[in-house]
Motif scaffolding. Structure first.
Motif, short mmCIF file in Angstrom:
data_model
loop_
_atom_site.label_atom_id
_atom_site.label_comp_id
_atom_site.label_asym_id
_atom_site.label_seq_id
_atom_site.Cartn_x
_atom_site.Cartn_y
_atom_site.Cartn_z
N ARG A 103 10.63 5.47 -2.77
CA ARG A 103 9.27 5.61 -2.24
C ARG A 103 8.31 4.89 -3.17
O ARG A 103 8.46 4.90 -4.39
CB ARG A 103 8.85 7.08 -2.12
N ALA A 104 7.29 4.27 -2.57
CA ALA A 104 6.29 3.53 -3.34
C ALA A 104 5.10 4.45 -3.64
O ALA A 104 4.75 5.33 -2.84
CB ALA A 104 5.83 2.31 -2.55
N PRO A 105 4.42 4.23 -4.79
CA PRO A 105 3.23 5.03 -5.10
C PRO A 105 2.07 4.65 -4.16
O PRO A 105 1.97 3.52 -3.69
CB PRO A 105 2.92 4.65 -6.55
N THR A 106 1.17 5.60 -3.93
CA THR A 106 0.03 5.37 -3.03
C THR A 106 -1.28 5.37 -3.81
O THR A 106 -2.36 5.44 -3.20
CB THR A 106 -0.01 6.45 -1.95
N SER A 107 -1.24 5.26 -5.14
CA SER A 107 -2.45 5.18 -5.95
C SER A 107 -2.77 3.72 -6.25
O SER A 107 -1.98 2.83 -5.95
CB SER A 107 -2.24 5.96 -7.27
N GLY A 108 -3.97 3.46 -6.86
CA GLY A 108 -4.38 2.11 -7.19
C GLY A 108 -5.30 1.53 -6.14
O GLY A 108 -5.91 2.26 -5.34
N PRO A 109 -5.47 0.21 -6.12
CA PRO A 109 -6.35 -0.43 -5.14
C PRO A 109 -5.96 -0.04 -3.71
O PRO A 109 -4.80 0.24 -3.40
CB PRO A 109 -6.12 -1.92 -5.40
N ASP A 110 -7.00 -0.09 -2.87
CA ASP A 110 -6.76 0.35 -1.49
C ASP A 110 -5.68 -0.46 -0.81
O ASP A 110 -4.87 0.09 -0.05
CB ASP A 110 -8.06 0.25 -0.69
N GLU A 111 -5.68 -1.77 -1.07
CA GLU A 111 -4.69 -2.61 -0.39
C GLU A 111 -3.27 -2.18 -0.75
O GLU A 111 -2.40 -2.04 0.13
CB GLU A 111 -4.89 -4.09 -0.76
N PHE A 112 -3.02 -1.94 -2.04
CA PHE A 112 -1.68 -1.57 -2.47
C PHE A 112 -1.35 -0.13 -2.09
O PHE A 112 -0.19 0.19 -1.80
CB PHE A 112 -1.54 -1.78 -3.98
N HIS A 130 -2.42 1.27 0.61
CA HIS A 130 -2.10 1.19 2.03
C HIS A 130 -0.69 0.61 2.23
O HIS A 130 0.10 1.10 3.06
CB HIS A 130 -3.13 0.32 2.74
N LEU A 131 -0.40 -0.45 1.44
CA LEU A 131 0.91 -1.06 1.54
C LEU A 131 2.01 -0.08 1.15
O LEU A 131 3.06 0.02 1.81
CB LEU A 131 0.98 -2.30 0.64
N GLY A 132 1.77 0.71 0.10
CA GLY A 132 2.75 1.72 -0.30
C GLY A 132 2.93 2.77 0.78
O GLY A 132 4.05 3.22 1.05
N GLY A 133 1.80 3.16 1.41
CA GLY A 133 1.91 4.14 2.49
C GLY A 133 2.71 3.62 3.67
O GLY A 133 3.54 4.34 4.25
N VAL A 134 2.43 2.34 4.03
CA VAL A 134 3.19 1.74 5.15
C VAL A 134 4.67 1.67 4.81
O VAL A 134 5.54 1.99 5.63
CB VAL A 134 2.64 0.34 5.47
N LEU A 135 4.97 1.23 3.56
CA LEU A 135 6.36 1.14 3.14
C LEU A 135 7.02 2.51 3.14
O LEU A 135 8.16 2.67 3.59
CB LEU A 135 6.43 0.50 1.75
N ASN A 136 6.31 3.51 2.65
CA ASN A 136 6.86 4.87 2.63
C ASN A 136 7.10 5.39 4.05
O ASN A 136 8.11 6.06 4.32
CB ASN A 136 5.93 5.81 1.87
N ASP A 137 6.13 5.11 4.94
CA ASP A 137 6.33 5.53 6.34
C ASP A 137 7.56 4.87 6.93
O ASP A 137 8.35 5.51 7.65
CB ASP A 137 5.09 5.18 7.17
N MET A 138 7.67 3.58 6.61
CA MET A 138 8.83 2.86 7.13
C MET A 138 10.12 3.43 6.56
O MET A 138 11.10 3.65 7.28
CB MET A 138 8.73 1.38 6.79
N MET A 139 10.14 3.72 5.25
CA MET A 139 11.33 4.27 4.63
C MET A 139 11.64 5.66 5.17
O MET A 139 12.81 6.01 5.38
CB MET A 139 11.15 4.32 3.10
N ASP A 140 10.60 6.45 5.44
CA ASP A 140 10.81 7.77 6.06
C ASP A 140 11.48 7.62 7.43
O ASP A 140 12.43 8.34 7.76
CB ASP A 140 9.48 8.52 6.21
#
Length: 682
Positions: A249-258, A260-270
């Motif tokens: 799973r990717a972290p969801t902290s940091g700049p909004d773009e990253f 968001h990208l981490g959230g999308v990646l995590n959703d995809m991995m879920d």
């Protein structure tokens, strides 16, 4: 003036263009401007990559959903096929056994098959499923009709109906299997597409990480502090995911773009992890269904008590071996053994002990021959097929089997012995039916002449006559030779006599055993059956082979053949016991038969048995004056004349034999139609 205005416009346009070029140059020449421009361009590119990754994730989810749907439909179709197979097997068992406890299982499996197809229709649009569903609905109706017929006692109609729907059952299951295979093929295709989409998504994510790294380099140390860490995390997640670690799973902290990208990646991995787990469960379910289907097919061909092949698989393999031997010009040996006095084991020690004896004998057979060639033929009869074995090899196997059974240790009682019959293709016969019959005759010969011995079918008439001893009369002639000469003359006169006599002998042997007659009585009855038409040797050919109805005078002459045959054999001491059966085998139970008009139990029991067997075989075989009638019609004729022409007890026993063994060895009921005669006389 016009020229002046045009000059002003050109001057103004030139000033604006110059100002834009100066602004662009200033912006690109400064570090801040370059950072802004570069960041803007990189941001736009990153957003595009993230959007592509998100789109790929949604595409992947859609493909996984479609994959799950097709997998579900394939499972439902396989479930329907398995339930339909079990329904067919249970229906056959119910028609044969009449065990009413099977009705509920038949209904449950039929309903389960229908429910699975209904759910498959609801889950998706499967081409051809509606047609298969309609066929399945009709099959369920026919199953209900067959069950109702058997429940109300219409056994013959139930057997006929089940023979009609058996090929439809097979076609229905094959179509379900084809549809299931098509769905599984789509599952495989979608799985490959999903894997490709996941790989593309991972590549896009890796690309986004590279872009992020470039942004850090271009943006400087200040931006690097807030970007390097999430980029490293995203890259690590992408690498773990590409290596097969679905828990990454990717972290969801940091700049909004990253974030968001981490959230999308995590959703995809879920989603990938959930779908993969579902696919794993679906695959396990498919494997379980496959094992269950394989087990069901194995059980359908295996005797549950001994673990050997059952009666059905025996006849199937025999037909295959005979066909193969006929094509290759090789031989096939068959051993048929019957346990001597097995009824005494059940009576004295109980059926559980009898079952254990059968299991022990099965192990003995496996020690002599390969298990795949050993079968439980029925009751206490077992069989061995010996592909490639000639007469001497088959006889040697038979001797080893007899000795092994005799030496077999038995707990809690005396040991058992076996009477063994041996026949060889093509020496003993050229069809599967003939091989079974000749092995059966040889086995009965062994049983009738002392038990615990091996008899190999040969070409002499002595074995046809079930062991008549070749004694000589006062003129030095062998009695068996006298009978052989008479029988050979009759066969030359009417070739149909041989097969008819052998079928009657088999029927009467089974009937006598069903009615509890002794082995000696069975042997005498089988001899009488083989010789019951010997009196036709003196019937003129124009009467015996007449293609049309006989006149009154011709019928009177024909009716003398039982007495003529009895008189002919009365001077042969070894066949004397069979004479009363031959003389009276056309007496009717109500006293209207011939030659003496005996009735009821005044008619010898052997003659009453032979009358039923003779009439049934005559009705179901072609004659010069008519075509054979269907087995079902012949059964109705026996029912119609039960109590008038035929002994009711014998008729009921004959129906039990048909239910247990079928028409006669290795042959099924004739499906051809013919007009039934007005009575069952021959």
């Amino acid at each position: 003036m016009l020229n002046a205005r045009s000059g002003d416009l050109d001057e103004t346009s030139g000033r604006i263009g110059l100002r834009d070029r100066l602004w662009a140059n200033t912006l690109l020449s400064s570090v801040k401007g370059r950072i802004v421009v570069g960041f803007s361009l990189v941001t736009i590119l990153l957003v595009a990559v993230v959007a592509s990754a998100a789109w790929q994730a949604r595409t992947h989810q859609s493909e996984l959903s479609a994959l799950e749907n097709h997998s579900r439909i394939a499972s439902l179709l396989q479930t329907a096929e398995a339930n339909a197979s079990v329904t067919g097997l249970l229906l056959q068992r119910y028609v044969v056994s009449g065990e009413e406890s099977l009705i509920e299982e038949i209904q449950e499996n039929g309903d389960a098959a229908t429910a699975s197809m209904n759910e498959a229709l609801t889950e998706g649009d499967v081409s051809g499923l509606e047609e298969v569903y309609a066929a399945g609905t009709l099959l369920i109706q026919n199953v209900a009709r067959t069950t109702q017929l058997r429940l109300t006692g219409n056994i013959a109609e139930a057997e006929v109906l089940i023979e009609e729907i058996a090929p439809v059952f097979r076609d229905f299951r094959l179509k379900l299997a084809v549809l299931a295979d098509e769905e599984l093929a789509q599952v495989a295709t979608l799985r490959e597409q999903a894997i490709s989409t996941a790989r593309l998504t991972v590549l896009l994510l890796i690309a986004s990480g590279v872009i992020g790294v470039g942004l850090v380099v271009v943006g400087g140390l200040l931006l690097a502090r807030s970007i390097i860490k999430p980029l490293d995390a995203l890259e690590d997640t992408a690498r773990r995911a590409s290596a097969g670690d679905l828990s990454a799973r990717a972290p969801t902290s940091g700049p909004d773009e990253f974030a968001h990208l981490g959230g999308v990646l995590n959703d995809m991995m879920d989603a990938v992890e959930q779908k993969t787990e579902k696919l794993r469960h679906a695959n396990e379910e498919l494997q379980n269904r496959h094992r269950q289907l394989t087990d069901a097919r194995s059980q359908a061909a295996t005797d549950p008590l001994t673990g050997l092949g059952n009666h059905r698989s025996f006849h199937k393999r025999l037909q295959e071996h005979v066909a193969a031997a006929g094509q290759s010009g090789s031989s096939l040996g068959m051993i048929l053994l019957d346990l001597d006095n097995f009824k005494d084991v059940n009576d004295s020690r109980g059926h559980q002990a009898g079952d254990q004896v059968l299991r022990d004998v099965a192990k003995v057979l496996e020690g002599v021959a390969e298990k795949k060639n050993c079968y439980r033929y029925g009751g206490d009869e077992l069989a061995i097929l010996l592909p490639g074995a000639d007469r001497s090899t088959a006889a040697e196997f038979g001797t080893r089997v007899r000795a092994a059974v005799e030496d077999m240790p038995v707990d809690g009682g005396l040991g058992v012995t076996a009477s063994v019959g041996v026949a060889v293709f093509p020496e003993s016969g050229t069809t599967a039916k003939e091989i079974v019959y000749r092995a059966d005759m040889a086995m009965y010969n062994a049983k009738a002449t002392g038990k615990n011995r091996v008899n190999v079918w040969g070409s002499s008439l002595d074995e046809h006559l079930g062991g008549i001893a070749p004694r000589r009369d006062d003129n030095g002639r062998r009695h068996a030779d006298i009978v052989a000469s008479l029988t050979s003359a009759l066969r030359a006169k009417d070739p149909q006599t041989k097969d008819h006599a052998e079928r009657c002998s088999w029927y009467t042997g089974e009937l006598a055993a069903e009615l509890g007659l002794s082995d000696v009585e069975v042997s005498v009855l089988r001899v009488a059956s083989l010789l019951h038409d010997i009196g036709k040797i003196v019937v003129p050919d124009d009467i015996l082979l007449k293609p049309g109805p006989l006149s009154a005078a011709e019928m009177k002459r024909m009716r003398r053949h039982p007495a003529d045959g009895a008189n002919t054999l009365s001077n042969v001491p070894t066949a004397a016991d069979a004479v009363p059966v031959i003389r009276h085998h056309h007496e009717r139970f109500d006293g209207t038969g011939y030659p003496q008009g005996l009735s009821g139990e005044d008619i010898p029991i052997g003659a009453r048995i032979l009358l039923v067997a003779d009439a049934f075989d005559a009705m179901t075989e072609d004659r010069p004056y008519r075509k054979a009638m269907p087995v079902a019609a012949a059964i109705e004729e026996l029912k119609r004349f039960r109590g008038t022409q035929f002994d009711p007890t014998v008729v009921d026993a004959f129906f039990a034999v048909l239910k247990r063994t079928g028409r006669y060895p290795a042959e099924t009921a004739d499906a051809d139609t013919a007009t039934a005669p007005s009575s069952a006389t021959t």
